[in-house]
Design a protein around this motif. Structure first.
Motif, PDB file in Angstrom:
ATOM      1  N   THR A  51      37.267 -44.492  37.554  1.00 22.43           N
ATOM      2  CA  THR A  51      38.080 -43.223  38.185  1.00 22.43           C
ATOM      3  C   THR A  51      37.622 -41.924  37.897  1.00 22.43           C
ATOM      4  O   THR A  51      37.481 -41.282  38.909  1.00 22.43           O
ATOM      5  N   HIS A  94      45.734 -46.735  38.369  1.00 18.85           N
ATOM      6  CA  HIS A  94      44.882 -45.582  38.775  1.00 18.85           C
ATOM      7  C   HIS A  94      44.466 -45.506  40.320  1.00 18.85           C
ATOM      8  O   HIS A  94      44.099 -44.414  40.818  1.00 18.85           O
ATOM      9  N   ALA A 101      42.865 -42.487  42.557  1.00 17.67           N
ATOM     10  CA  ALA A 101      41.754 -42.804  42.834  1.00 17.67           C
ATOM     11  C   ALA A 101      41.476 -43.035  44.352  1.00 17.67           C
ATOM     12  O   ALA A 101      42.300 -43.924  44.845  1.00 17.67           O
TER      13      ALA A 101
END
Length: 620
Positions: free
Chosen positions: A248, A271, A275
């Motif tokens: 990421t 994440h 991302a």
């Protein structure tokens, strides 16, 4: 150590070294010749021993556990065909880079090639599939011999869990007596304590290193990634997996989206809130998306590839059709790119490399997503961002992905991919999902929308067989307190149905969702479908298996959801799954589907997803 004979002394030294190397569990199958090893494991208080009756299931159970943990779960079997039954799992462990240790008991050398019963040639049985092989000497009550065997075991574990992890094989001959029977004079009373009892920790400790680029090569790669149009392609991950934080960070630093295989460990998790994780590519990538045919979406200039070759054939063919510079990262320097489109092989540990590159890219002023960032709303869906006049390359991929998933979710009839769409929102957080080869993994690839749930998704994509799937899933489940769900096809379930015995013997609970299309439904995707009756008789091969009876045999609760006639299939499946999670014990949810109609729906959805993605990137 108090050993009654040299076999007991030898086996105890082997098991002691396994425990000293960090081994916490092992899988044994019953047999006579392996008695010394089985007894030594059973009596070692630091090793949890699983008993599996069938060696093939045992091997896949150990493989699944090792895939989930990244650590060796040794196997012990008797001589003869028992060792041969490990071979499919050894092949998978080789290509899937899963640490595995096969301890195969053998007859003593004088009985080999003698016609003695249950004697086979076990030397180098698994060929080049293993990272390390040793035919151990016969047990001996001598300092040098004990030091040698302890060193060999330590070396074997280090090789299995090294930079290029995989299977190792120790062939262990034993002469009678095999039981812990006293044998006068067999074990001297003046053995060196270090040889007899081992050292504090492994007899030989291995300090592992990892490949890392020097500063010049690192800066050169960072410069290549500074292109405006780039992709980070994450294929199936080697245990213990890709580091989501490092990947990421690189995505943020370069502005490049992450094309995340469902087995990469990057398609699901927190994440994805920050991302640009792309997951719908299998549905819409085609020749129309590469080359000069789509001016609104030019080819990438650079591609950084992590992990094994992607599951998606569409993605592989798309990448091969572009003119991008493609950097394949592999810590062992092996070649894993079957389209031969790669321009560079980067020998480096992927997670560390991503961290190093993100720091260099950030220092050069490319920090943050070029043209915006990706966010998620509270439901876990990604909110679209970007320039309304076209935006960045990452924006285009995100718009295409959102449009494709919208088209996929608007199916006019039930299809096998709807099983994935139904299950994903219902999975607990965290959860372990093991997915079978054939159609289930392809459906997860196509219909598995990225989300924030913490999922560990596992599968056997090394050699991609359908054997051992049940056992691998239960092995993975034995290594975690997560709820375990297995998504499997009917043939894979049948192929490894004896693996279900581990539910009770190894104390594993699971929810098994079996998509039953009565045969090899994946063959509907091949041109051979047009050739009937041969297609039905020799490829699809309908079986008519009663899975309710199978569930009853192994003590599972059985629920049937019939998608061929039901009107509320998704609702019924979701309700059955939620009920399974709420109950103690294991449940088999059988989803009956018609393979041919399901594939026709899948084809129509692919066409709609491609059209929707093209419209999205054109700004229509």
């Amino acid at each position: 150590m108090t050993a009654l004979n040299r076999n007991t002394l030898w086996a105890t030294a082997i098991v002691d070294e396994l425990a000293s190397a960090g081994v916490s569990a092992a899988v044994v199958s019953p047999g006579s010749r392996s008695t010394p090893l089985t007894m030594a494991l059973a009596r070692h208080e630091d090793v949890h021993v699983f008993s599996q009756l069938d060696e093939r299931s045992a091997a896949f159970f150990a493989l699944g556990r090792a895939r989930r943990t990244g650590e060796v779960t040794p196997l012990v079997c008797t001589s003869g065909t028992a060792a041969a039954n490990y071979h499919p799992a050894v092949m998978e462990a080789d290509r899937g880079r899963v640490p595995l240790l096969a301890l195969t008991a053998d007859r003593p050398p004088e009985l080999r090639d003698s016609g003695a019963n249950q004697t086979a040639d076990q030397e180098k049985l698994y060929g080049d599939a293993v990272r390390y092989y040793k035919d151990l000497p016969e047990p001996a009550g001598a300092d040098r011999a004990l030091a040698s065997v302890r060193t060999t075991v330590a070396r074997a574990i280090a090789a299995a869990e090294g930079t290029d992890p995989g299977p190792v094989h120790l062939n262990v001959p034993f002469a009678k007596p095999l039981e812990p029977t006293p044998v006068s004079g067999d074990v001297p009373g003046d053995l060196d304590p270090a040889a007899e009892d081992g050292r504090d920790g492994p007899y030989v400790a291995t300090t592992g290193g990892s490949a890392r680029l020097d500063d010049r090569d690192l800066r050169a790669l960072a410069g290549a990634l500074a292109a405006d149009r780039g992709l980070i392609v994450a294929g199936p991950a080697d245990p213990p997996g890709h580091d989501a934080e490092a990947v990421t960070a690189l995505s943020h630093a370069t502005g490049h989206p992450i094309i995340a295989d469902p087995l990469s460990g990057l398609r699901f998790g927190g994440h994805t809130r920050v991302a640009p994780v792309i997951g719908g590519y299998d549905a819409y990538l085609s020749a129309e998306f590469a080359g000069d045919s789509t001016p609104a979406w030019p080819d990438p200039e650079v591609v950084l590839r992590l992990g094994a070759s992607p599951t998606s054939k569409s993605l592989r063919k798309y990448l091969a059709a572009t003119d991008a510079d493609q950097y394949v990262v592999d810590p062992a320097g092996r070649w894993r790119e079957a389209e031969f489109a790669a321009t560079d092989l980067v020998v480096a540990e992927p997670n560390r490399l991503c961290g190093d590159l993100s720091r260099l890219a950030g220092a050069s002023g490319r920090g943050g997503l070029a043209g915006g960032s990706s966010t998620l709303d509270g439901s876990g869906d990604r909110g679209g961002t970007g320039d309304p006049d076209g935006g960045t390359f990452a924006d285009q991929w995100q718009r295409a992905d959102e449009a494709a998933f919208s088209a996929l979710s608007a199916a006019d009839a039930f299809h096998e991919g709807r099983v994935v769409e139904t299950l994903l929102p219902e999975l607990p957080d965290p959860a372990t999902l093991f997915v079978s080869n054939s159609m289930p993994v392809r459906d997860l690839d196509r219909f598995g929308r990225p989300g924030t749930t913490s999922l560990t998704v596992c599968g056997n994509r090394g050699v991609s067989g359908i054997d051992g799937i049940v056992s691998s899933a239960l092995g993975a489940g034995s290594a975690t307190a997560d709820d375990l769900t297995l998504l499997v096809g009917d043939l894979a379930l049948y192929h490894d149905s004896n693996g279900l015995l581990a539910l009770d013997r190894c104390d594993v609970d699971a929810t098994i969702v079996a998509v039953n299309n009565d045969g090899g439904g994946i063959f509907h995707e091949l041109p051979i479908e047009e050739y009937d009756p041969e297609f039905t008789e020799w490829f699809k091969t309908p079986h008519g298996i009663d899975f309710e009876t199978l569930a009853e045999q192994y003590g599972l609760r059985h629920v049937s959801v019939d998608a061929r006639h039901g009107a509320r299939v998704s609702e019924d499946l979701a309700a059955a799954y939620r009920e399974s999670l709420a109950r103690d014990g294991s449940t088999l949810i059988e989803v009956r589907v018609d393979a041919e109609s399901s594939h026709r729906v899948r084809e129509r959805l692919g066409e709609k997803a491609t059209a929707a993605a093209l419209s999205a990137i054109d700004g229509e």
